[in-house]
Motif scaffolding. Structure first.
Motif, PDB file in Angstrom:
ATOM      1  N   CYS A 288       0.927  -0.898  -0.031  1.00 13.02           N
ATOM      2  CA  CYS A 288       0.136  -0.105  -0.014  1.00 13.02           C
ATOM      3  C   CYS A 288       0.662   1.296   0.080  1.00 13.02           C
ATOM      4  O   CYS A 288       0.748   2.117  -0.801  1.00 13.02           O
ATOM      5  CB  CYS A 288      -0.980  -0.074   1.252  1.00 13.02           C
ATOM      6  SG  CYS A 288      -2.195  -1.181   1.070  1.00 13.02           S
ATOM      7  N   PHE A 315      -8.902   3.966  -4.366  1.00 19.27           N
ATOM      8  CA  PHE A 315      -8.433   2.965  -5.084  1.00 19.27           C
ATOM      9  C   PHE A 315      -7.678   1.797  -4.325  1.00 19.27           C
ATOM     10  O   PHE A 315      -8.297   0.509  -4.023  1.00 19.27           O
ATOM     11  CB  PHE A 315      -7.596   3.195  -6.294  1.00 19.27           C
ATOM     12  CG  PHE A 315      -6.624   1.927  -6.937  1.00 19.27           C
ATOM     13  CD1 PHE A 315      -7.674   1.110  -7.587  1.00 19.27           C
ATOM     14  CD2 PHE A 315      -5.483   1.455  -6.620  1.00 19.27           C
ATOM     15  CE1 PHE A 315      -7.151   0.061  -8.299  1.00 19.27           C
ATOM     16  CE2 PHE A 315      -5.011   0.333  -7.293  1.00 19.27           C
ATOM     17  CZ  PHE A 315      -5.769  -0.242  -7.982  1.00 19.27           C
ATOM     18  N   THR A 319      -9.439  -1.664  -3.181  1.00 20.08           N
ATOM     19  CA  THR A 319      -8.909  -3.186  -3.604  1.00 20.08           C
ATOM     20  C   THR A 319      -8.521  -4.060  -2.357  1.00 20.08           C
ATOM     21  O   THR A 319      -8.843  -5.299  -2.176  1.00 20.08           O
ATOM     22  CB  THR A 319      -7.611  -2.923  -4.289  1.00 20.08           C
ATOM     23  OG1 THR A 319      -8.087  -2.000  -5.608  1.00 20.08           O
ATOM     24  CG2 THR A 319      -6.844  -3.685  -4.750  1.00 20.08           C
TER      25      THR A 319
END
Length: 726
Positions: A288, A315, A319
């Protein structure tokens, strides 16, 4: 209007060009010109009381919304509102980790603050909502009070696996509870309920303080928060935020330390428990952070080509949530997740009066930091876009952005620089964009909040840490700042270290005190100089800073670049004696000693019957030393004010130098200093000596000193001739 008349010496040609037979009495005819001083205007108290129209003053939206240019503004407002709303959702959930609260409260805070600022704010561009620094400060108070109430701070998985409707049910959310009266509700309150009770009481008081500051017009308090101090404080707090979030990156479950030394103790506990690292969280964090940092760097590099910023946080959150849900990372690997986020709104409650007494002092730094950031950002963007804001109304707006939402389970808010810059770059025109952002948050609150159940906490920690890039980059600017201003750099370093190593609140106090101490030190040890004349002009400058300056014969011009008051009067005297190379007190003492010695020698000679020779020796000893100057001109142009100690110091200097045959003249006094000198009777009874002690310019004082010396020389020669004739 009543006027006072003062007389100042005229400028006239250098005294060297005057013929030697000019008499002092004739020179006085052209010595003065008239300058009329205005009497200070009396302030009318009624003028200070301004009653603004209720609607347009308290709710500026009533004034500007009817003039809204729909075709011109709507596209920019909608786009910026959508982008900010998309950014707000993951940040609102993430910053609740800092505040020690559940994610739902971050969404509530983002929704209500945007709506209220839309109604009351005067800035068109700033984004008001959750701010990482304030979330950290709220979290420190919440954790302290929760711990004092007997709850266990190490329970990180408290809401994992419960349903949204059980959020306030103390029997299911926590085995321990405390009796607490929240407004009109008398309930047995669990840990989560108690935590939000502390946060809302803190937020309510912070808002009340801000409204009081606006009503009493105490916005000047923010001027003591210098830019280096705020930058250092924000950087130190960012290090603390990074430290607090580090355990989520590693998946290590350690209690949140309270009190001084949180930074050091937390890192010690992390390294002690490093063997308990959850590798699922560690790998997720690495992925991340890589994606977020890469996207931020690309966005910064190509921001001139991108019309809208990349919604990277959303996003990553979507995800990561999908992966965590379908791979069951919580069940298989024990990864810490956000847990249930209920939809809809909880019944409003009055903040606890019992808790307010416990957090009254903690709300003060929150209130000051919140309104300081909000007002400074609103003024900065107003200046950029060519409109004006009302700082007092901004304080009212941010105050009610805290007071009203505190009834709806929200915590402290302020303007945030990063989101404001995003609004500006995406075409924001008015605060209609805040309504669009609030609608985006409302959609999440009503429909999509439960979808974030499986979101890992390490992902939220990554979002928080990456958002600190701007503050942590300040370390790169330290060498450049040191070259520009060493004092400002020291203020930055002290504020940063105190905020990181001691505590956030103490860091703010230490930063303010040290910053003010530096200002006092500058006035206590100011720059002093001996001035020289610029060739062919009537201007004088620092002989130590400029070349090709001409020294004025027999005159020393001394400049003191600070107010003269009790704290620096001794420095003033030391500097003056050193610059002129003459301490009048020592000179007087030497003369008294010489006189005593001469008398003793005369008495000794008298006993030896050599009276004539003794008198000759006495006269030789008592002849005063011929100094290299006869006048000191004090340039008062840089002296902003005097106090009673300053007046006494100037009187003492004038009298002491007079004893050794040296005159002291004042030049370029501002009206404030002049009035103070008059009140202190510096110029004698009825100001009779003002024309010979105070001059409008340095050049006038220098010329007066020269002409008076010529007149004195003529008088001496005349007396000598008369004596010889007789």
């Amino acid at each position: 209007m009543k006027k006072k008349t003062f007389f100042f010496p005229r400028s006239y040609p250098p005294y060297e060009e005057k013929q030697q037979d000019t008499k002092m009495e004739d020179a006085k005819l052209d010595l003065y010109f008239q300058l009329n001083r205005k009497e200070p205007e009396q302030k009318n108290i009624k003028r200070l009381i301004k009653i603004q129209p209720a609607l347009t003053g308290f709710f500026p939206v009533v004034k500007w919304l009817p003039k809204y240019r729909f075709k011109e503004y709507v596209w920019g407002d909608v786009m910026s509102g959508l982008i900010i709303g998309i950014i707000l959702v993951p940040q609102a959930i993430a910053y609740c980790l800092l505040a020690g609260l559940q994610p739902i409260y971050g969404l509530y805070t983002s929704f209500f603050s945007n709506i209220i600022y839309f109604l009351m704010g005067t800035s068109r561009h700033i984004s008001v909502g959750i701010f990482s620094l304030l979330s950290l400060m709220v979290g420190q108070v919440v954790d302290r009070e929760v711990q004092l109430a007997g709850f266990d701070l190490s329970e990180d998985s408290r809401l994992e696996g419960i349903s949204p409707e059980d959020l306030f049910n103390s029997s299911k959310t926590n085995v321990s509870s405390v009796n607490l009266t929240l407004g009109v509700f008398n309930m047995e309150c669990g840990k989560e309920c108690y935590a939000i009770g502390v946060a809302t009481a803190l937020t309510f008081l912070a808002g009340v303080y801000q409204v009081l500051m606006a009503v009493l017009r105490l916005g000047f308090v923010s001027i003591y928060l210098s830019s280096p101090m705020l930058d250092g404080f924000a950087t130190g707090a960012s290090l603390t935020i990074l430290t607090v979030q580090a355990k989520y990156l590693l998946g290590v479950k350690i209690p949140r330390h309270q009190g001084f030394g949180n930074f050091v103790i937390t890192w010690i506990n992390i390294f002690k428990n490093i063997h308990k690292t959850n590798f699922c969280d560690l790998i997720t964090s690495a992925l991340c952070i890589s994606v977020l940092v890469a996207a931020k760097e690309l966005g910064d590099r190509y921001k001139h080509k991108l019309k809208i910023p990349l919604p990277t946080e959303l996003f990553v959150v979507v995800t990561a949530t999908l992966v965590s849900h379908f791979a069951d990372l919580n069940g298989v690997y024990g990864s810490s997740i956000s847990g249930a986020i209920p939809t809809g709104f909880i019944m409003p409650q009055v903040p606890s009066l019992n808790l307010m007494s416990r957090v009254a002092l903690d709300a003060i730094p929150l209130a000051v930091i919140s309104f300081a950031f909000t007002v400074s950002l609103s003024e900065m963007f107003a200046k950029k876009h060519g409109y004006t804001v009302r700082p007092n109304q901004e304080m009212l707006a941010i105050g009610f952005c805290n007071i009203i939402p505190s009834f709806f389970h929200c915590f402290t808010t302020s303007a945030a620089l990063a989101k404001t810059m995003v609004k500006d770059s995406t075409g924001c025109q008015t605060q209609v964009s805040s309504v669009i952002s609030a609608l985006v948050v409302l959609l999440v609150l009503l429909f999509f909040a439960p979808l974030f159940y499986s979101l890992q906490k390490c992902v939220l920690a990554c979002i928080i840490i990456v958002s600190l890039r701007g503050a942590l980059r300040k370390f790169r600017d330290v060498p450049k700042q040191w070259r520009i201003s060493k004092v400002d750099t020291l203020v930055w370093i002290v504020s940063m270290l105190s905020a990181a190593l001691i505590s956030t609140e103490m860091g703010l106090l230490v930063g303010v005190v040290f910053s003010m101490f530096c200002i006092v030190a500058r006035t206590q040890l100011p720059h002093v100089a001996i001035l020289g004349q610029i060739q062919g002009s009537v201007f004088y400058e620092d002989a130590g800073e400029y070349e090709n300056l001409t020294a004025v014969p027999k005159v020393k011009i001394f400049r003191f670049q600070a107010p003269l008051y009790y704290a620096n009067k001794d420095f003033f005297l030391r500097s003056l004696y050193k610059a002129t190379r003459l301490d009048p007190l020592l000179e007087i003492a030497k003369r008294k000693k010489a006189e005593k010695k001469a008398k003793q020698l005369a008495a000794k000679r008298a006993k030896e019957n050599v009276q004539d020779n003794g008198n000759c020796q006495v006269n030789q000893i008592l002849v005063p030393k011929d100094h290299e100057f006869h006048t000191i001109v004090l340039d008062c142009s840089a002296i902003q004010f005097l106090d009673t100690s300053g007046i006494s110091t100037l009187k003492g200097v004038r009298n002491d130098y007079k004893e050794v045959g040296i005159s002291v003249l004042l030049a370029s006094c501002n009206p404030c200093v002049l009035d103070t000198l008059k009140r202190g009777s510096y110029f004698g009874p009825n100001e009779k000596d003002i024309s010979t002690l105070m001059f409008y310019t340095i050049h006038s004082a220098v010329q007066f000193a020269g002409r008076r010396e010529i007149a004195n020389t003529h008088c001496t020669v005349y007396r000598l001739n008369v004596s010889l004739y007789n």
